[in-house]
Write a protein that holds these residues in place. Structure first.
Motif, short mmCIF file in Angstrom:
data_model
loop_
_atom_site.label_atom_id
_atom_site.label_comp_id
_atom_site.label_asym_id
_atom_site.label_seq_id
_atom_site.Cartn_x
_atom_site.Cartn_y
_atom_site.Cartn_z
N LEU A 9 15.43 -1.88 -2.45
CA LEU A 9 14.68 -2.25 -1.26
C LEU A 9 13.17 -2.19 -1.52
O LEU A 9 12.41 -3.06 -1.08
CB LEU A 9 15.04 -1.32 -0.10
CG LEU A 9 16.44 -1.50 0.50
CD1 LEU A 9 16.74 -0.39 1.49
CD2 LEU A 9 16.58 -2.86 1.17
N ALA A 10 12.74 -1.16 -2.26
CA ALA A 10 11.31 -1.04 -2.59
C ALA A 10 10.87 -2.21 -3.45
O ALA A 10 9.77 -2.76 -3.26
CB ALA A 10 11.06 0.29 -3.28
N ILE A 57 27.20 -6.65 10.57
CA ILE A 57 28.21 -7.14 9.64
C ILE A 57 29.46 -6.29 9.84
O ILE A 57 29.40 -5.06 9.75
CB ILE A 57 27.74 -7.04 8.17
CG1 ILE A 57 26.46 -7.84 7.95
CG2 ILE A 57 28.83 -7.56 7.24
CD1 ILE A 57 25.94 -7.79 6.51
N PRO A 58 30.63 -6.90 10.10
CA PRO A 58 31.84 -6.11 10.32
C PRO A 58 32.41 -5.56 9.02
O PRO A 58 32.09 -6.03 7.93
CB PRO A 58 32.79 -7.12 10.95
CG PRO A 58 32.34 -8.44 10.41
CD PRO A 58 30.84 -8.35 10.28
N LYS A 59 33.25 -4.56 9.15
CA LYS A 59 33.86 -3.94 7.99
C LYS A 59 34.85 -4.88 7.32
O LYS A 59 35.35 -5.83 7.94
CB LYS A 59 34.58 -2.66 8.40
CG LYS A 59 35.77 -2.88 9.32
CD LYS A 59 36.39 -1.54 9.72
CE LYS A 59 37.57 -1.74 10.68
NZ LYS A 59 38.13 -0.45 11.11
N ALA A 105 20.67 -6.21 2.76
CA ALA A 105 20.28 -7.39 3.54
C ALA A 105 20.00 -7.02 4.99
O ALA A 105 19.03 -7.50 5.60
CB ALA A 105 21.37 -8.45 3.45
N CYS A 106 20.84 -6.16 5.57
CA CYS A 106 20.61 -5.71 6.95
C CYS A 106 19.27 -4.99 7.08
O CYS A 106 18.51 -5.23 8.03
CB CYS A 106 21.74 -4.78 7.39
SG CYS A 106 23.35 -5.57 7.62
N LEU A 107 18.97 -4.13 6.13
CA LEU A 107 17.73 -3.35 6.20
C LEU A 107 16.50 -4.22 5.95
O LEU A 107 15.45 -4.02 6.57
CB LEU A 107 17.79 -2.20 5.19
CG LEU A 107 18.80 -1.10 5.55
CD1 LEU A 107 19.00 -0.15 4.38
CD2 LEU A 107 18.34 -0.33 6.79
N ARG A 131 19.49 -12.11 1.66
CA ARG A 131 20.36 -12.21 0.49
C ARG A 131 19.69 -13.04 -0.61
O ARG A 131 19.84 -12.74 -1.80
CB ARG A 131 21.70 -12.83 0.90
CG ARG A 131 22.54 -11.91 1.78
CD ARG A 131 23.96 -12.47 1.97
NE ARG A 131 24.81 -11.51 2.63
CZ ARG A 131 25.18 -11.58 3.91
NH1 ARG A 131 24.77 -12.59 4.67
NH2 ARG A 131 25.97 -10.66 4.45
N THR A 132 18.94 -14.07 -0.23
CA THR A 132 18.21 -14.86 -1.21
C THR A 132 17.16 -14.01 -1.92
O THR A 132 17.01 -14.08 -3.15
CB THR A 132 17.53 -16.06 -0.53
OG1 THR A 132 18.53 -16.89 0.07
CG2 THR A 132 16.72 -16.88 -1.53
N LEU A 133 16.44 -13.20 -1.16
CA LEU A 133 15.42 -12.32 -1.76
C LEU A 133 16.06 -11.31 -2.70
O LEU A 133 15.53 -11.04 -3.79
CB LEU A 133 14.65 -11.61 -0.66
CG LEU A 133 13.59 -10.59 -1.14
CD1 LEU A 133 12.55 -11.26 -2.02
CD2 LEU A 133 12.93 -9.90 0.05
#
Length: 343
Positions: free
Chosen positions: A109-110, A270-272, A315-317, A331-333
């Motif tokens: 993430l960083a 996003i579901p499990k 992706a969520c974060l 997701r692209t990043l």
């Protein structure tokens, strides 16, 4: 600090009547009580009774709000100038059945451009623990140990944490440097052998002067709903999920439900996964810090794929933190960041 509570004896009597008959304190009462508790101004026998009572009763949303308000009033806040919301990972359990992949998630993430703070016990504290009946920490690998082994920045105080975040976008800060009172309460567990409200509070505090994104993992399902209710009531941004051995990262073998909270709303982002596993993802050969570091290096070099549940969580974060507009661009990043590391 003057307390709105009639007296501590009455407070204990109200919250310690068992699961069916216990009363909830008001937000103001809870804030006052926890402020006294953090300041070590409650007699030991009363503190022990409250500790056990809340273990049985559980906290209401207003009680959690009061506890968090009292805690944040004593936090050594961190400064950060960022166009994005920092991600806050509370990391207090460690892992022993599988690898602790929270440091890998934080580092990715960083590298994607989000500031990330991980807080938890000091490395020395994590290595010197005793077995407890409700949660045996022996043999667990904590995030602080992996940060140290991988050469990631660990701050010795709040000022250094702010500097590390400005320079690296990532930092681990021991809780004792954020709030000595919380650190003291966490250590009481070694005497009583039980978790308490403080173990929930550390998942909810924001050490920054700006809004952050909390990543809160829970072990017991009822707390998943309770934490979402807290974040909704306080209009804080958060990602809530079923934790992996108590650590706030998605199970790398099967994604849990990923619930987002933002601007007073909550939704299933996003579901499990429910379909049978088609294959087991590549994971560290054991849960040791050294094996985890080798796996991290392989993922960052592009030689081993990041497990899909962790990519979904990232992706969520990235979306909640404002780095990306939606999951697709996030997701692209992620793909571009990990592919760039390969080059």
């Amino acid at each position: 600090m003057s307390s709105p509570l009639p007296n501590l004896t009455q407070a204990v009597a109200r919250v310690a009547r068992g699961r069916e008959h216990a009363e909830d304190l008001s937000l103001e009462e809870a804030q006052s009580l926890f402020a006294l508790w953090l300041a070590d101004e409650i007699p030991e026998i009363t503190a022990g009774a409250l500790w056990a009572a809340y273990r049985i009763k559980g906290e209401s949303v207003d009680e959690l709000r009061g506890f968090v308000s009292a805690s944040e009033a004593g936090l050594k806040t961190l400064t950060l100038d960022s166009p994005y919301r920092p991600i806050v990972f509370p990391s207090y359990n460690g892992a022993r059945r599988g690898a602790n992949l929270l440091p890998l998630l934080a580092l990715i993430l960083a590298r994607c451009g989000l500031p990330v703070l991980v807080h938890g016990p000091a490395e020395s504290t994590a290595e010197n623990v005793v077995a407890l009946r409700d949660h045996d920490p022996s043999g667990r690998v904590h995030s602080a140990q992996i940060f140290a082994a991988f050469g990631l920045p660990i701050a010795s105080d709040g000022d250094q944490a702010s500097a590390h975040l400005r320079r690296w976008g990532l930092c681990y800060l021991p809780i004792g440097q954020l709030h000595p009172g919380i650190d003291r309460m966490l250590r009481i567990r070694q005497q009583l052998g039980l978790r308490s409200s403080v173990h929930t509070v550390v998942k909810l505090i924001n050490p920054f002067l700006i809004p952050a994104v909390h990543c809160a993992g829970v072990t017991h399902p009822p707390y998943l709903e309770r934490l979402q209710a807290f974040f909704t009531a306080t209009a804080r941004s958060a990602l809530c999920l079923r934790a992996t051995e108590g650590e706030p990262f998605a199970n790398p073998k099967r994604r849990p439900d990923l619930y987002a909270c933002a601007a007073g709303n909550r939704f299933l982002q996003i579901p499990k996964e429910v379909a049978p596993l088609s294959r087991i993802p590549a994971l560290p050969e054991d849960h040791s810090a050294s094996a985890t570091c080798r796996f991290m290096a392989q993922v960052l070099a592009g030689h081993t794929p990041l497990p899909a549940p962790l990519a979904d969580q990232a992706a969520c974060l990235l979306s909640l933190g404002g780095r990306c507009a939606d999951l697709e661009s996030a997701r692209t990043l992620l793909f571009q960041t990990l592919s760039h590391n390969t080059a």
